[in-house]
Enzyme design. Sequence first.
Site, short mmCIF file in Angstrom:
data_model
loop_
_atom_site.label_atom_id
_atom_site.label_comp_id
_atom_site.label_asym_id
_atom_site.label_seq_id
_atom_site.Cartn_x
_atom_site.Cartn_y
_atom_site.Cartn_z
N LYS A 62 0.84 -1.20 0.00
CA LYS A 62 0.00 0.00 0.00
C LYS A 62 0.87 1.25 0.00
O LYS A 62 2.07 1.18 0.31
CB LYS A 62 -0.91 -0.01 1.23
CG LYS A 62 -0.16 0.02 2.57
CD LYS A 62 -1.09 -0.24 3.75
CE LYS A 62 -0.31 -0.29 5.06
NZ LYS A 62 -1.16 -0.71 6.18
N ARG A 160 -11.30 -0.64 14.84
CA ARG A 160 -11.10 0.21 13.66
C ARG A 160 -12.00 -0.37 12.57
O ARG A 160 -13.20 -0.22 12.63
CB ARG A 160 -9.61 0.26 13.29
CG ARG A 160 -9.24 1.34 12.32
CD ARG A 160 -7.75 1.43 12.04
NE ARG A 160 -7.22 0.26 11.34
CZ ARG A 160 -6.01 0.17 10.83
NH1 ARG A 160 -5.15 1.17 10.94
NH2 ARG A 160 -5.60 -0.92 10.22
N HIS A 192 -7.05 -7.61 12.33
CA HIS A 192 -5.80 -6.83 12.43
C HIS A 192 -5.51 -6.57 13.91
O HIS A 192 -6.42 -6.32 14.69
CB HIS A 192 -5.97 -5.51 11.67
CG HIS A 192 -4.69 -4.79 11.40
ND1 HIS A 192 -3.61 -5.37 10.77
CD2 HIS A 192 -4.33 -3.50 11.65
CE1 HIS A 192 -2.63 -4.47 10.65
NE2 HIS A 192 -3.05 -3.34 11.19
N ARG A 249 0.91 -11.00 6.81
CA ARG A 249 0.77 -9.81 5.96
C ARG A 249 1.83 -8.75 6.32
O ARG A 249 1.51 -7.67 6.78
CB ARG A 249 -0.61 -9.16 6.15
CG ARG A 249 -1.81 -10.01 5.85
CD ARG A 249 -3.08 -9.13 5.83
NE ARG A 249 -3.23 -8.29 6.99
CZ ARG A 249 -3.93 -8.62 8.09
NH1 ARG A 249 -4.56 -9.76 8.16
NH2 ARG A 249 -4.00 -7.77 9.10
N TYR A 292 14.88 30.52 7.04
CA TYR A 292 13.78 31.30 7.62
C TYR A 292 13.90 31.38 9.14
O TYR A 292 14.10 30.38 9.82
CB TYR A 292 12.44 30.64 7.29
CG TYR A 292 12.06 30.70 5.84
CD1 TYR A 292 11.89 31.93 5.20
CD2 TYR A 292 11.84 29.53 5.12
CE1 TYR A 292 11.53 31.98 3.85
CE2 TYR A 292 11.46 29.57 3.78
CZ TYR A 292 11.31 30.80 3.15
OH TYR A 292 10.95 30.86 1.83
N CYS A 339 12.92 24.10 4.70
CA CYS A 339 11.99 24.87 3.86
C CYS A 339 11.17 23.91 3.00
O CYS A 339 11.31 22.70 3.11
CB CYS A 339 12.75 25.85 2.98
SG CYS A 339 13.97 26.83 3.87
N ASP A 341 11.44 23.25 -0.19
CA ASP A 341 12.20 22.53 -1.20
C ASP A 341 13.66 22.31 -0.85
O ASP A 341 14.39 21.71 -1.63
CB ASP A 341 12.18 23.33 -2.52
CG ASP A 341 10.83 23.95 -2.79
OD1 ASP A 341 9.88 23.18 -2.97
OD2 ASP A 341 10.72 25.19 -2.77
C1 LIG Z 1 -0.52 -1.83 6.80
C2 LIG Z 1 -1.16 -3.10 7.11
C3 LIG Z 1 -0.41 -4.29 7.25
C4 LIG Z 1 1.09 -4.28 7.28
O1 LIG Z 1 1.49 -3.70 8.50
P1 LIG Z 1 3.04 -3.59 8.91
O2 LIG Z 1 3.01 -3.14 10.30
O3 LIG Z 1 3.61 -2.58 7.98
O4 LIG Z 1 3.62 -4.93 8.69
C5 LIG Z 1 -1.08 -5.47 7.37
N1 LIG Z 1 -2.43 -5.51 7.41
C6 LIG Z 1 -3.18 -4.39 7.34
C7 LIG Z 1 -4.66 -4.48 7.42
C8 LIG Z 1 -2.58 -3.16 7.20
O5 LIG Z 1 -3.32 -2.04 7.16
#
Ligand SMILES: *Cc1c(COP(=O)(O)O)cnc(C)c1O
Length: 406
Positions: A62, A160, A192, A249, A292, A339, A341
């Site tokens: 992602k 969540r 999760h 994951r 700045y 800044c 850039d």
């Molecule tokens: C981002 C995410 C992961 C991966 O998480 P990490 O902590 O980067 O390994 C896995 N499952 C879900 C649903 C996520 O949003």
Amino acid sequence: MPVAASIASRSVGPTCHTGKVNSATTRLVTPAEARVDLGAVRHNIGVLAGHAEGAEMMAIVKSDGYGHGAAAIAGACLEAGASRLGTALLSEALTLREAGVTAPILAWLITPGEPLDKAALREIELSAAAPWAIDEIAAAARRTGRPVRVHLKVDTGMSRGGASATDWPSLVKQALAVQAEGAIEIAGIWSHLACADTPEHPANKLQLVAFDEALAVADELGVSSGVIRHIANSAATVTFPQARYDMVRPGLATYGLSPVPERGDFGLRPAMTLVARLANVKRVPAGSGISYGHLYVTDRETTLGLVPLGYADGIMRSGTNRVEVLAAGKRRRVAGRVCMDQFVIDLGDDSADAGDEVILFGPGDRGEPKCQDWADSLGTITYEIVTRIGSRVPRVHSAGVDSVGR
Ligand SMILES: *Cc1c(COP(=O)(O)O)cnc(C)c1O
């Protein structure tokens, strides 16, 4: 056309998804670039596979592969043994398909009214946690004549996404009814973890208990025992073997960043090196106020170097007078305000020229700071640093040393 055509347009040294560098292409000179070592990514997938024996691996790509370039990362992960890919948004999954990625992809964050026909046609697996999602997925499947593989998400304590324990049985029943009609296939059940980066947190075990209960409910209601059960992110993959189930994951660890920094690096290797070329070098007298607000004033005659990266490129403004970079052989702190850039570094009496490379962070081999050092001094996490590197910074992928072997 290389598989990773979409990244090739942003990468100065285009690579295809197998990580082979197209040496015929001349490198353009750019003010800065994020170099991504795909050999490190393959190494990291190997390390994670060692923690996940018997489980499938879904590499999470992602947010453009945590800022590393999703298509190239996807290719490296699949080559090194990941079997699936995960994205948050449907658009991210579709972009991977357009880049030629054919592996299964799950997109888990959809909202009502999205173009799910595209998901059906491009075989993107989707997550569902509420009746509207099953309805919309089923409608897209009927319109296109293409059944969609769905992962049902249960909230096991993060509060969540996911269906609550109360709503879970009815969600499963609804999914089973739509499955019987042929519009969807229940491919997975998932959740999760909220506290995986704190391995000793009691919530971790409680979430597995809740997950097991949800799995038992699904089983009783008639969901096939063949569905993929998954809950582990990077931190759980490397610290919590009971959380592996059928698939892990990992996201962050894929990129070589530690998911539990207090426990070390787990043998992971940071894939990204962020470099810039000095855009100006000059001598200034003692008493010169820099950038700045003059938040840094030289205490002697000195040499200043101008680094062409700023907060629009993800160099947080809170790095002012704080984060370090490697320049002219030494660590130097940002001198004065970051800044939009650019920012300035104080090189003292060391010599440097415009065009010299500065390393902001990398794997640390040459004495440069690591992304973790930046995160520590900015009071944030490495996730936030790599994902915020802006679109003006080309991602340059190199094949790297293949530590996995083919
Ligand atoms: C981002 C995410 C992961 C991966 O998480 P990490 O902590 O980067 O390994 C896995 N499952 C879900 C649903 C996520 O949003």
